[in-house]
Write a protein that holds these residues in place. Structure first.
Motif, PDB file in Angstrom:
ATOM      1  N   GLY A 149      11.628  28.357 -14.850  1.00 47.08           N
ATOM      2  CA  GLY A 149      11.650  29.723 -15.377  1.00 47.08           C
ATOM      3  C   GLY A 149      12.729  30.564 -14.725  1.00 47.08           C
ATOM      4  N   TYR A 150      12.315  31.744 -14.222  1.00 49.85           N
ATOM      5  CA  TYR A 150      13.289  32.711 -13.700  1.00 49.85           C
ATOM      6  C   TYR A 150      13.685  32.391 -12.256  1.00 49.85           C
ATOM      7  CZ  TYR A 150      12.828  35.345 -17.936  1.00 49.85           C
ATOM      8  OH  TYR A 150      12.874  35.709 -19.248  1.00 49.85           O
ATOM      9  N   VAL A 151      14.175  31.178 -12.079  1.00 55.12           N
ATOM     10  CA  VAL A 151      14.643  30.769 -10.755  1.00 55.12           C
ATOM     11  C   VAL A 151      16.157  30.635 -10.832  1.00 55.12           C
ATOM     12  CG1 VAL A 151      14.696  28.840  -9.111  1.00 55.12           C
ATOM     13  CG2 VAL A 151      12.515  29.677  -9.965  1.00 55.12           C
ATOM     14  N   GLY A 152      16.835  31.227  -9.864  1.00 51.36           N
ATOM     15  CA  GLY A 152      18.292  31.221  -9.886  1.00 51.36           C
ATOM     16  C   GLY A 152      18.876  29.985  -9.242  1.00 51.36           C
ATOM     17  N   SER A 153      19.892  29.444  -9.893  1.00 48.77           N
ATOM     18  CA  SER A 153      20.653  28.375  -9.260  1.00 48.77           C
ATOM     19  C   SER A 153      21.982  29.030  -8.857  1.00 48.77           C
ATOM     20  CB  SER A 153      20.785  27.257 -10.289  1.00 48.77           C
ATOM     21  OG  SER A 153      21.948  26.561 -10.093  1.00 48.77           O
ATOM     22  N   ILE A 154      22.267  29.015  -7.562  1.00 47.35           N
ATOM     23  CA  ILE A 154      23.366  29.851  -7.047  1.00 47.35           C
ATOM     24  C   ILE A 154      24.736  29.324  -7.478  1.00 47.35           C
ATOM     25  CG2 ILE A 154      24.438  30.742  -4.917  1.00 47.35           C
ATOM     26  CD1 ILE A 154      21.644  30.568  -3.637  1.00 47.35           C
ATOM     27  N   GLN A 155      25.534  30.204  -8.059  1.00 49.46           N
ATOM     28  CA  GLN A 155      26.892  29.840  -8.492  1.00 49.46           C
ATOM     29  C   GLN A 155      27.939  30.361  -7.512  1.00 49.46           C
ATOM     30  OE1 GLN A 155      27.229  27.792 -11.115  1.00 49.46           O
ATOM     31  NE2 GLN A 155      24.992  27.852 -11.094  1.00 49.46           N
ATOM     32  N   SER A 156      27.688  31.561  -6.996  1.00 44.01           N
ATOM     33  CA  SER A 156      28.633  32.079  -5.994  1.00 44.01           C
ATOM     34  C   SER A 156      27.930  33.090  -5.091  1.00 44.01           C
ATOM     35  CB  SER A 156      29.852  32.714  -6.672  1.00 44.01           C
ATOM     36  OG  SER A 156      29.457  33.902  -7.287  1.00 44.01           O
ATOM     37  N   VAL A 157      28.511  33.255  -3.908  1.00 46.08           N
ATOM     38  CA  VAL A 157      27.936  34.171  -2.919  1.00 46.08           C
ATOM     39  C   VAL A 157      28.923  35.313  -2.718  1.00 46.08           C
ATOM     40  CG1 VAL A 157      27.142  34.355  -0.520  1.00 46.08           C
ATOM     41  CG2 VAL A 157      26.769  32.231  -1.781  1.00 46.08           C
ATOM     42  N   ASN A 158      28.437  36.536  -2.809  1.00 43.25           N
ATOM     43  CA  ASN A 158      29.312  37.700  -2.647  1.00 43.25           C
ATOM     44  C   ASN A 158      29.587  37.947  -1.157  1.00 43.25           C
ATOM     45  OD1 ASN A 158      30.645  40.106  -2.704  1.00 43.25           O
ATOM     46  ND2 ASN A 158      29.200  41.137  -4.065  1.00 43.25           N
ATOM     47  N   ILE A 159      30.509  37.153  -0.668  1.00 41.01           N
ATOM     48  CA  ILE A 159      30.773  37.149   0.763  1.00 41.01           C
ATOM     49  C   ILE A 159      31.474  38.432   1.214  1.00 41.01           C
ATOM     50  CG2 ILE A 159      33.000  35.905   0.724  1.00 41.01           C
ATOM     51  CD1 ILE A 159      30.038  35.072   2.868  1.00 41.01           C
ATOM     52  N   GLU A 160      32.237  39.049   0.275  1.00 33.33           N
ATOM     53  CA  GLU A 160      32.944  40.300   0.630  1.00 33.33           C
ATOM     54  C   GLU A 160      31.929  41.370   1.022  1.00 33.33           C
ATOM     55  OE1 GLU A 160      33.508  38.827  -2.451  1.00 33.33           O
ATOM     56  OE2 GLU A 160      35.268  37.725  -1.716  1.00 33.33           O
ATOM     57  N   LEU A 161      30.834  41.412   0.285  1.00 30.91           N
ATOM     58  CA  LEU A 161      29.806  42.409   0.564  1.00 30.91           C
ATOM     59  C   LEU A 161      29.203  42.188   1.966  1.00 30.91           C
ATOM     60  CD1 LEU A 161      28.177  44.708  -0.682  1.00 30.91           C
ATOM     61  CD2 LEU A 161      26.581  43.017  -1.595  1.00 30.91           C
ATOM     62  N   VAL A 162      28.923  40.937   2.275  1.00 35.50           N
ATOM     63  CA  VAL A 162      28.344  40.613   3.585  1.00 35.50           C
ATOM     64  C   VAL A 162      29.342  40.985   4.689  1.00 35.50           C
ATOM     65  CG1 VAL A 162      27.404  38.754   5.025  1.00 35.50           C
ATOM     66  CG2 VAL A 162      27.017  38.730   2.544  1.00 35.50           C
ATOM     67  N   ASN A 163      30.601  40.656   4.463  1.00 36.87           N
ATOM     68  CA  ASN A 163      31.638  40.988   5.455  1.00 36.87           C
ATOM     69  C   ASN A 163      31.778  42.491   5.662  1.00 36.87           C
ATOM     70  OD1 ASN A 163      32.327  38.420   6.175  1.00 36.87           O
ATOM     71  ND2 ASN A 163      33.912  38.212   4.597  1.00 36.87           N
ATOM     72  N   GLU A 164      31.705  43.221   4.550  1.00 43.06           N
ATOM     73  CA  GLU A 164      31.812  44.684   4.630  1.00 43.06           C
ATOM     74  C   GLU A 164      30.732  45.252   5.551  1.00 43.06           C
ATOM     75  OE1 GLU A 164      31.437  47.026   0.889  1.00 43.06           O
ATOM     76  OE2 GLU A 164      33.184  45.790   0.333  1.00 43.06           O
TER      77      GLU A 164
END
Ligand code: ARG
Length: 436
Positions: A149-164
């Motif tokens: 169902g509504y389970v995400g399979s990760i395509q990309s990680v928003n690393i810029e946000l984490v770095n910020e």
């Protein structure tokens, strides 16, 4: 907080840390973890830790913050979510550890993750550490498995946000919630951690749990796992339950992606400082590790590596003539040439003449790995050590017997015959020094 009070707190903490390890080893780790070349750590915090051990979790994180280290936090909320679903009488089930997520389950999950996230962020802020919650904007996903169902399979990680967030001097606190366009998706926290670690490439991946490590068949904590040597063996063990096997499999996949210097620690919140800032740690340290070769008649090159390791680890010189009869020695050496064991076969029972790990490699689990390999070959072995040698705690924990004399402590394994034991002790006491 003023600069001088900051410095005061930092000094106080370093002093307190001194009670758990030597100043030298603590500084070694602070320096290593503060290196600008590699991010320090991703810490996965299990939902049950947030529920039952929040105070210790926050103390340990604030403590890291005070010594200037900023980890990236990813938390679960499994038990809280199950409780919330039960309360709302919404049924739920799992497939291979992943929660089957209907739209109702997803909506409750989102709420529970938001609450849990806020709880951690607020607790950190209350204790003076800046933190920022990132609930549903880090993992870009697709819905791949209709059964889940509504389970995400990760395509990309928003690393810029984490770095910020890190650059603004705050601790990012991330929930395992993904998005596809504007739709929220549920993600298993361990899977999210693995993807986050791969994207950040940190020095350490840390799993904080209530049990605090992996345990062997007699219920003792396994302090080190060297995957190159032990993975296949561990996966065959009946006593390692399937949940742990799965975890180990994920950790191996993770380490396969990271540089050799990286490691995974599993520990509990209260032991995190000890795990991070001492060589012996407190938890289970998992490394990719190195293979160990056995040299029954050590050649010139092996002799040279051996000499270097022993001289560095004992701060002395190996006596001339140590290799006069190379056929009576069996040398074990890691492929990285930083740890070694010499077994001498010139007595009726094998004698461990030398066991050395170079100082810079202490804490990597090399000693435990090479020891494990040596023991497979030698069920019976004895050795001696100076009374003030810090390794004696380790020896005491693994030996089957020990006799303490003023000049030497003599340890043994697998020797039950009293007469033989007496001869061994006699031999060990009178053996001339091999490092001067
Ligand atoms: N402090 C070091 C690290 O964090 C070594 C930890 C050793 N831990 C252990 N459980 N053997 O990498």
């Amino acid at each position: 907080m003023t600069k001088s009070s900051n410095q005061f707190i930092k000094n106080t903490i370093l002093k307190l840390l001194g009670a758990i390890g030597s100043e030298k080893e603590i500084n070694k780790y602070i320096e290593k973890f503060s290196s600008p070349e590699q991010r320090f750590a991703v810490i996965k915090v299990g939902g049950s830790v947030v529920e039952n051990d929040l105070e210790n979790l926050i103390s340990s994180l604030v403590f890291l913050n005070q010594v200037g280290l900023k980890p990236v936090i990813l938390h679960g909320a499994g038990p809280m979510l199950s409780a919330a679903l039960e309360e709302k009488r919404i049924d739920f089930s799992f497939i291979n550890g992943q929660r089957v997520t209907s739209p109702e389950v997803r909506d409750v999950a989102h709420e529970v993750f938001k609450e849990t996230n806020q709880k951690i962020v607020e607790a950190l802020e209350t204790q003076g550490a800046h933190a920022k919650g990132l609930v549903s904007n880090v993992f870009q996903c697709t819905k791949d498995d209709p059964d889940l169902g509504y389970v995400g399979s990760i395509q990309s990680v928003n690393i810029e946000l984490v770095n910020e967030v890190l650059e603004s001097d705050s601790i990012p606190v991330i929930a395992p919630v993904g998005f596809q366009s504007s739709e929220m998706l549920n993600i298993n926290a361990d899977i999210a951690t693995v993807e986050l670690v791969k994207a950040i490439n940190p020095y350490k991946a840390i799993f904080l749990s209530e049990t605090g490590g992996i345990f062997n068949k007699t219920g003792q904590l396994i302090p080190n796992i060297n995957l190159a040597l032990e993975y296949e063996e561990l996966m065959q063990e009946e006593w390692l339950h399937s949940g742990m096997k799965l975890k180990l499999q994920q950790i191996k996949a993770l380490l396969d992606h990271l540089p050799r210097t990286a490691s995974v620690s599993i520990t509990e919140p209260i032991n995190l400082p000890k795990e991070l800032f001492t060589d012996s740690g407190s938890g289970t340290l998992i490394k990719h590790g190195y293979s160990v070769a056995q040299h029954k008649v050590p050649d010139q090159e092996t002799q040279e590596h051996f000499k270097k390791i022993i001289e560095a680890s004992f701060s002395g010189n190996l006596v001339d003539g140590f290799f006069d009869d190379p056929g009576s020695l069996n040398i074990f050496m890691t492929s990285c040439k930083r740890a070694t064991i010499a077994i001498s076969n010139d007595f009726s029972v094998p004698y461990m003449d030398k066991f050395g790990v170079i100082p810079e490699a202490k804490g990597e689990g090399l000693g435990a790995g090479i020891w494990h390999e040596m023991r497979k070959v030698y069920p019976q072995v004895f050795w001696r050590s100076r009374p003030n040698n810090p390794i004696n705690n380790f020896y005491t924990s693994i030996c089957e017997g020990c006799q303490k004399q003023d000049e030497w402590h003599i340890f043994w394994i697998g020797i039950s015959d009293y007469g033989a034991l007496k001869d061994c002790i006699e031999y060990a006491i009178n053996k001339p020094k091999s490092v001067i």
